[in-house]
Design a protein around this motif. Structure first.
Motif, PDB file in Angstrom:
ATOM      1  N   HIS A  89       0.861  -1.192   0.000  1.00 46.89           N
ATOM      2  CA  HIS A  89       0.000   0.000   0.000  1.00 46.89           C
ATOM      3  C   HIS A  89       0.890   1.232   0.000  1.00 46.89           C
ATOM      4  O   HIS A  89       1.373   1.668   1.045  1.00 46.89           O
ATOM      5  N   SER A 139      -8.178   6.745  -2.339  1.00 50.00           N
ATOM      6  CA  SER A 139      -9.414   6.118  -1.862  1.00 50.00           C
ATOM      7  C   SER A 139     -10.573   7.102  -1.854  1.00 50.00           C
ATOM      8  O   SER A 139     -11.502   6.967  -1.058  1.00 50.00           O
ATOM      9  N   LYS A 169      -7.793  -1.244  -7.151  1.00 44.03           N
ATOM     10  CA  LYS A 169      -8.024  -0.595  -5.860  1.00 44.03           C
ATOM     11  C   LYS A 169      -9.507  -0.324  -5.667  1.00 44.03           C
ATOM     12  O   LYS A 169     -10.141   0.390  -6.446  1.00 44.03           O
ATOM     13  N   ALA A 171     -12.247   0.979  -2.593  1.00 42.56           N
ATOM     14  CA  ALA A 171     -12.299   1.648  -1.294  1.00 42.56           C
ATOM     15  C   ALA A 171     -13.735   1.694  -0.789  1.00 42.56           C
ATOM     16  O   ALA A 171     -14.677   1.874  -1.564  1.00 42.56           O
ATOM     17  N   HIS A 239      -9.328  -0.933   0.413  1.00 38.47           N
ATOM     18  CA  HIS A 239      -9.310   0.048   1.498  1.00 38.47           C
ATOM     19  C   HIS A 239     -10.538  -0.233   2.360  1.00 38.47           C
ATOM     20  O   HIS A 239     -11.656   0.137   2.014  1.00 38.47           O
ATOM     21  N   ASP A 264      -6.827  -4.390   3.072  1.00 34.32           N
ATOM     22  CA  ASP A 264      -5.827  -3.332   3.181  1.00 34.32           C
ATOM     23  C   ASP A 264      -6.309  -2.388   4.274  1.00 34.32           C
ATOM     24  O   ASP A 264      -7.387  -1.819   4.128  1.00 34.32           O
ATOM     25  N   HIS A 265      -5.602  -2.235   5.318  1.00 32.02           N
ATOM     26  CA  HIS A 265      -5.932  -1.485   6.541  1.00 32.02           C
ATOM     27  C   HIS A 265      -6.371  -2.451   7.634  1.00 32.02           C
ATOM     28  O   HIS A 265      -5.612  -2.785   8.498  1.00 32.02           O
ATOM     29  N   ASP A 326       0.920   2.782   3.792  1.00 37.07           N
ATOM     30  CA  ASP A 326       0.046   3.777   3.162  1.00 37.07           C
ATOM     31  C   ASP A 326       0.857   5.040   2.862  1.00 37.07           C
ATOM     32  O   ASP A 326       0.359   6.154   2.956  1.00 37.07           O
TER      33      ASP A 326
END
Length: 417
Positions: A89, A139, A169, A171, A239, A264-265, A326
């Motif tokens: 990321h 995002s 990607k 989000a 995201h 992711d996160h 990130d």
């Protein structure tokens, strides 16, 4: 000394250094190599790693193995060798000369047009041992477009690219809620399900055509990436953070649509979904937050405790755990510190989990483990010479090789990180 040994590197008649494609072999002798293979031996004491044409040719015991004829032997002394780190990321692979907020979903957008080789952010990341990144859009919408997997040391785009597209990607939740007229989570879930369902139909139509069972579809750049996704050649990086949002990631993208996806996160209370994620084969690439505190406005109640996220995901059953920055939210060069924070806040590191979370786990998650992520025969010679535990913030990166080419050496006065 290591510096003296490296400064006398041999070259081929054409001026190509040992280890690089076209040059003589490079043999690296070290106190130990932390291999980080997916399975099997993890540590080789007194290792001898031979690099030829940019790839790892052999990994053995220096007491019983000899360098090949014509090789340059570099004695790293008490230093260790570890695989180069991977950050899945990152927003620092180039400039931000793209507009990923035109529509609510922009799956046709490619961030590859914005790559800038040798930029200062990548140079610092390289000095900290980060040799591969996933450079992705932002995002601000439910789908910012396609990311690209890059080596951090390439002198040109062609030298840098590992895979394009590196991911799609997607989000969810708060950031894309600000787009346009404002969206609630129900609207965002509908949008994601709708354009991904159309992408699945498009990919299926091409599959039928290629099997000779249907007409040739009209090409649509908006959905071309779904052919790569359903063929398993790329993944969705999502995201996604709090429990409700991560639950919908798992339910819609993985369960309903069968897409290859990773978290992711994975922040706040999302760790409660660890068992579900493991059962669905979904990895968690955690960051930039390393901890979760009580945020009752988001429905997060930890009874006043500070929770280490990596530890909490681990305790709730997730096995494939990696770390991200990130960047530039957390500077790219602090990727190993992200892993160290995981250990500090309770993550069980007894099986090299933090180092694996910087190497083989993200490599497997992104589907690039045939090339990078461990010190194994046939893989790219992306190697770090370190003074000790590579996740300990007190440990320095002494040398970095990418594709067998020495790209960084922390000689006196040149240490960047």
């Amino acid at each position: 000394m290591i510096a003296a040994a490296l400064l006398t590197a041999s070259t081929s008649p054409g001026g190509i250094a040992a280890g690089e494609p076209g040059g003589p072999p490079l043999a690296l002798a070290c106190a130990k190599a932390l291999v980080c293979a997916h399975e099997g031996t993890q540590v080789v004491d007194r290792a001898l790693v031979v690099v030829r044409d940019g790839r790892i040719e052999s990994v053995g015991d220096s007491r019983t193995s000899a360098p090949p004829a014509g090789a340059e032997l570099v004695d790293l002394g008490a230093h260790w060798l570890v695989p180069g780190f991977i950050d899945l990321h990152s927003h620092v692979g180039g400039d931000l000369g793209i507009n990923d907020m035109v529509f609510q979903a922009n799956p046709e957008l490619r961030v590859s047009t914005a790559v800038v080789p040798l930029n200062a952010n990548l140079e610092r990341a390289l000095a900290a041992g980060v040799t591969t990144i996933l450079f992705i859009p932002g995002s601000g919408t439910n789908c910012g477009g396609q990311g690209i997997l890059l080596k951090t040391a390439g002198r040109s785009y062609d030298e840098m690219v590992v895979r394009d597209p590196g991911s799609l990607k997607i989000a969810q939740a708060d950031n894309p809620a600000r787009w346009g007229y404002g969206m609630g989570r129900g609207m965002m879930n509908w949008t994601i399900r709708e354009f991904c369902s159309r992408g699945r139909a498009y990919a299926n139509a091409w599959t039928e055509f290629e099997r000779g069972a249907g007409p040739e579809p009209e090409r649509d750049l908006k959905f071309d990436v779904f052919r790569e996704l359903y063929a398993g050649r790329t993944q969705i990086s999502t995201h996604t953070q709090v429990y409700q949002v991560v639950y919908n990631t798992l339910r819609i993208l993985r369960q309903e649509l069968g897409l290859p996806v990773y978290i992711d996160h994975g922040e706040f209370d999302a760790f409660l979904l660890g068992e579900m994620a493991r059962e669905l084969g979904v990895a968690g690439i955690l960051g930039p937050r390393s901890i979760s505190t009580q945020v009752k406005s988001r429905g997060v109640d930890h009874d006043g405790k500070v929770v280490g996220l990596a530890a909490a995901w681990q305790e709730n059953g997730l096995v494939e755990i990696g770390f991200n920055t990130d960047a530039p939210v957390v500077p790219a060069e602090e990727l190993p510190l992200q892993a160290a924070m995981g250990a500090h806040y309770g993550y069980d590191d007894s099986q090299l989990g933090t180092l694996r979370g910087l190497t083989i786990v993200p490599a497997r998650t992104a589907g690039i483990d045939a090339r990078v992520g461990s010190i194994e025969v046939g893989k790219d010679a992306d190697l770090l010479a370190v003074r000790g535990d590579p996740v300990d913030p007190r440990t320095g990166i002494e040398c970095v090789w990418v594709g067998g080419r020495k790209v960084y050496e922390a000689r006196e006065g040149r240490r960047l990180w």
